[in-house]
Design an enzyme around this catalytic site. Structure first.
Site, PDB file in Angstrom:
ATOM      1  N   GLN A   1      64.015 -11.100  -3.562  1.00  0.00           N
ATOM      2  CA  GLN A   1      62.927 -11.358  -2.611  1.00  0.00           C
ATOM      3  C   GLN A   1      61.594 -11.327  -3.354  1.00  0.00           C
ATOM      4  O   GLN A   1      61.460 -10.634  -4.349  1.00  0.00           O
ATOM      5  CB  GLN A   1      62.927 -10.291  -1.499  1.00  0.00           C
ATOM      6  CG  GLN A   1      64.213 -10.251  -0.688  1.00  0.00           C
ATOM      7  CD  GLN A   1      64.584 -11.589  -0.064  1.00  0.00           C
ATOM      8  OE1 GLN A   1      63.753 -12.254   0.547  1.00  0.00           O
ATOM      9  NE2 GLN A   1      65.825 -12.002  -0.227  1.00  0.00           N
ATOM     10  N   GLY A   2      60.633 -12.064  -2.846  1.00  0.00           N
ATOM     11  CA  GLY A   2      59.300 -12.033  -3.444  1.00  0.00           C
ATOM     12  C   GLY A   2      59.173 -12.866  -4.696  1.00  0.00           C
ATOM     13  O   GLY A   2      58.253 -12.680  -5.478  1.00  0.00           O
ATOM     14  N   CYS A   3      60.119 -13.783  -4.918  1.00  0.00           N
ATOM     15  CA  CYS A   3      60.038 -14.687  -6.061  1.00  0.00           C
ATOM     16  C   CYS A   3      59.760 -16.089  -5.536  1.00  0.00           C
ATOM     17  O   CYS A   3      60.357 -16.502  -4.548  1.00  0.00           O
ATOM     18  CB  CYS A   3      61.351 -14.711  -6.846  1.00  0.00           C
ATOM     19  SG  CYS A   3      61.380 -13.550  -8.191  1.00  0.00           S
ATOM     20  N   VAL A   4      58.861 -16.789  -6.209  1.00  0.00           N
ATOM     21  CA  VAL A   4      58.544 -18.150  -5.818  1.00  0.00           C
ATOM     22  C   VAL A   4      59.767 -19.033  -6.079  1.00  0.00           C
ATOM     23  O   VAL A   4      60.133 -19.870  -5.264  1.00  0.00           O
ATOM     24  CB  VAL A   4      57.309 -18.668  -6.607  1.00  0.00           C
ATOM     25  CG1 VAL A   4      56.988 -20.092  -6.231  1.00  0.00           C
ATOM     26  CG2 VAL A   4      56.118 -17.769  -6.341  1.00  0.00           C
TER      27      VAL A   4
END
Length: 144
Positions: free
Chosen positions: A54-57
Site C-alpha cells: 500500500q502507498g506505492c504509486v
C-alpha cells in the site's frame, strides 16, 4: 539514532555498503536496475491484494514463506527502479529468521544514500515495501 545500534544482517549490510560507495545518483540507479534484472519472476497468482504494498504509486507485490525457520521473500513491481528496490530488500532479508527481520529498523534506507536519489514517493514506497516485509515476517513468526 537509537542508543544501541543494531547491526545489520551481513547480506543487507553488504548491499548498503555497495550503495554507500556510489556517490553519483546515476550509478545508484544503475545498481538498482541491475538488482531488478536479477529478481526472480513472481507467479501471477501471487499478485493479490493481500500481497500488494500500500502507498506505492507503482504496483508492488511481496510474498513470504517460512522454510526451516527462515523467511523467503518473493516480489515484483511494474516499475524497474521499484523492482530494483524490491530485489535489494529481498536479497538483504532472505534466509533470516523472522525475529531478526523484526529487529531491523529502516535507518539503513538513509545509509544507502538512495533517499536523495529517489523521488519522495519512491523513497516512501521503499519504506512501505520494507514495512510490508516486516509485517509478513511477524505473521510467519506468530504462526510458528
Amino acid at each position: 539514532m537509537s542508543s544501541f545500534p543494531i547491526s545489520l544482517p551481513p547480506n543487507l549490510d553488504a548491499i548498503v555498503q555497495k550503495f554507500k560507495q556510489r556517490s553519483d545518483p546515476k550509478k545508484r540507479y544503475e545498481q538498482l536496475l541491475w538488482y531488478a534484472k536479477k529478481l526472480e519472476s513472481m507467479p501471477e497468482e501471487s499478485k493479490i491484494p493481500k500481497n500488494k504494498v500500500q502507498g506505492c504509486v507503482s504496483q508492488v507485490y511481496i510474498t513470504a514463506d517460512l522454510r526451516d525457520g527462515k523467511v523467503w521473500y518473493r516480489g515484483d513491481s511494474d516499475a524497474q527502479l521499484v523492482k530494483g528496490l524490491v530485489a535489494f530488500l529481498i536479497e538483504g532479508l532472505n534466509g533470516l529468521p523472522p525475529a531478526e527481520i523484526l529487529q531491523i529498523t529502516p535507518d539503513f534506507i538513509e545509509d544507502t544514500g538512495l533517499k536523495v536519489s529517489l523521488t519522495p514517493s519512491r523513497a516512501n514506497g521503499f519504506y512501505n515495501i520494507f514495512q510490508l516485509m516486516k509485517k509478513k515476517a511477524l505473521e510467519l513468526q506468530v504462526e510458528t
